[in-house]
Write a protein that holds these residues in place. Structure first.
Motif, mmCIF file in Angstrom:
data_model
loop_
_atom_site.group_PDB
_atom_site.id
_atom_site.type_symbol
_atom_site.label_atom_id
_atom_site.label_comp_id
_atom_site.label_asym_id
_atom_site.label_seq_id
_atom_site.Cartn_x
_atom_site.Cartn_y
_atom_site.Cartn_z
ATOM 1 N N PHE A 1 0.828 -1.206 0.000
ATOM 2 C CA PHE A 1 0.000 0.000 0.000
ATOM 3 C C PHE A 1 0.862 1.257 0.000
ATOM 4 N N LEU A 2 1.925 1.251 0.785
ATOM 5 C CA LEU A 2 2.806 2.416 0.816
ATOM 6 C C LEU A 2 3.429 2.676 -0.550
ATOM 7 N N ARG A 3 3.709 1.601 -1.273
ATOM 8 C CA ARG A 3 4.310 1.727 -2.602
ATOM 9 C C ARG A 3 3.250 2.137 -3.634
ATOM 10 N N THR A 4 2.105 1.463 -3.627
ATOM 11 C CA THR A 4 1.044 1.727 -4.605
ATOM 12 C C THR A 4 -0.313 1.599 -3.923
ATOM 13 N N PRO A 5 -0.948 2.699 -3.542
ATOM 14 C CA PRO A 5 -2.239 2.608 -2.848
ATOM 15 C C PRO A 5 -3.320 2.021 -3.744
ATOM 16 N N LEU B 1 -4.827 4.829 11.424
ATOM 17 C CA LEU B 1 -5.254 5.601 12.601
ATOM 18 C C LEU B 1 -4.206 5.563 13.707
ATOM 19 N N SER B 2 -3.493 4.442 13.824
ATOM 20 C CA SER B 2 -2.466 4.355 14.863
ATOM 21 C C SER B 2 -1.310 5.310 14.587
ATOM 22 N N TYR B 3 -1.181 5.768 13.337
ATOM 23 C CA TYR B 3 -0.195 6.786 12.969
ATOM 24 C C TYR B 3 -0.822 8.193 12.917
ATOM 25 N N GLY B 4 -2.080 8.300 13.340
ATOM 26 C CA GLY B 4 -2.759 9.587 13.340
ATOM 27 C C GLY B 4 -3.302 10.001 11.994
ATOM 28 N N VAL B 5 -3.535 9.034 11.102
ATOM 29 C CA VAL B 5 -3.997 9.323 9.736
ATOM 30 C C VAL B 5 -5.343 8.655 9.493
ATOM 31 N N SER B 6 -6.302 9.414 8.967
ATOM 32 C CA SER B 6 -7.625 8.868 8.654
ATOM 33 C C SER B 6 -7.698 8.473 7.187
ATOM 34 N N LEU B 7 -8.133 7.228 6.952
ATOM 35 C CA LEU B 7 -8.328 6.743 5.587
ATOM 36 C C LEU B 7 -9.793 6.467 5.283
ATOM 37 N N LYS C 1 -13.794 8.493 -2.552
ATOM 38 C CA LYS C 1 -12.993 7.395 -1.996
ATOM 39 C C LYS C 1 -11.553 7.482 -2.482
ATOM 40 N N MET C 2 -11.377 7.700 -3.783
ATOM 41 C CA MET C 2 -10.033 7.755 -4.345
ATOM 42 C C MET C 2 -9.266 8.975 -3.838
ATOM 43 N N ARG D 1 -4.965 11.321 -0.484
ATOM 44 C CA ARG D 1 -4.467 12.238 0.543
ATOM 45 C C ARG D 1 -4.007 11.475 1.776
ATOM 46 N N GLY D 2 -4.763 10.444 2.142
ATOM 47 C CA GLY D 2 -4.392 9.647 3.308
ATOM 48 C C GLY D 2 -3.092 8.898 3.098
#
Length: 255
Positions: free
Chosen positions: A97-101, A117-123, A132-133, A138-139
């Motif tokens: 996912f980090l490479r290609t969401p 969320l554990s990194y403070g980021v909402s997806l 959604k995309m 952005r997430g």
């Protein structure tokens, strides 16, 4: 000629080394820390001279503290390299996912929202495809920026298998009929039915997680220690000390 198989009852760990193999954690830092505390207490009490603590993968997704779990494991490995970690399919899915969401990939479909969320980021995404995309795009960028570089390095460093004595450790299992040193990494983190259904003995006892069971599953040819920790509140390990084998469980009430 095929290697002769070994039965669980006859299997031995390496001389003078106690092994602990811990099942899928999935963001349950509380259970992982408690299990480590129990292991450390046993090692001190029993005056164990040498040991290995082997983590069988799936540190992230689903549970609430994936970031905390990775922090904990990095610190444990830096403190003592006898703490060993293998790759699970969710850990590799996180890297993917980090490479290609991908909105339909493993990470987004099976617990990656909790990891972010554990990194403070909402997806969390809007109902529309476009929303959604855009939310995911952005997430994804926010998650890359929020992750310590050491976390990506940690995930990339994870091997797919380890061998000690008569035991072979991996996340999911092996493909029957293929030599242990020739196993496909995809099988080692994903395989299920063809491995579970195999009743013959393997060259070594395969210790794995990946497929949740209500309690540790000890078979003639394999041991499954994935007890769905993120949901059940019980983390499970196999302990091997020479010819002695036992199951160690760590439960937190109200989980």
């Amino acid at each position: 000629m095929a290697e002769p198989g070994i039965h669980f009852l006859d299997a031995h760990g390496p001389e003078g080394v106690r092994l602990y193999a811990i099942g899928d954690v999935h963001g349950r830092l509380d259970l992982l820390a408690a299990m480590h505390g129990q292991i450390e207490a046993e090692i001190a009490k029993d005056l164990v001279q040498d040991w290995r603590v082997i983590h069988l993968g799936d540190y992230v997704d689903r549970g609430p503290e994936s970031k905390g779990v990775i922090d904990f494991l990095i610190a444990a490995r830096e403190r003592d390299p006898r703490h060993l970690m293998l790759a699970g399919n969710h850990d590799i899915g996180f890297l993917d996912f980090l490479r290609t969401p991908d909105p339909e990939g493993l990470f987004m479909r099976y617990g990656g929202v909790q990891t972010a969320l554990s990194y403070g980021v909402s997806l969390t995404a809007d109902a529309s495809w476009f929303g959604k995309m855009e939310t995911m795009r952005r997430g994804h960028q926010a998650l890359i920026e929020a992750m310590p570089p050491g976390h990506v390095d940690f995930l990339r460093s994870l091997p797919f298998s380890l061998t000690f004595g008569d035991f072979f450790f991996c996340h999911a299992g092996i493909r029957p009929g293929i030599a242990l040193d020739k196993q496909n990494p995809q099988d080692l983190i994903w395989i299920r039915d063809v491995f579970h259904d195999h009743t013959g003995l393997f060259p070594k006892i395969v210790v794995h997680g990946h497929t949740p069971v209500p309690e540790a599953e000890v078979m003639a040819n394999r041991v499954n220690v994935d007890t769905l920790a993120w949901q059940s509140g019980m983390l499970t390990a196999l302990v091997v000390d020479g010819a002695d084998k036992r199951i160690l469980e760590m439960a937190i009430k109200g989980a």
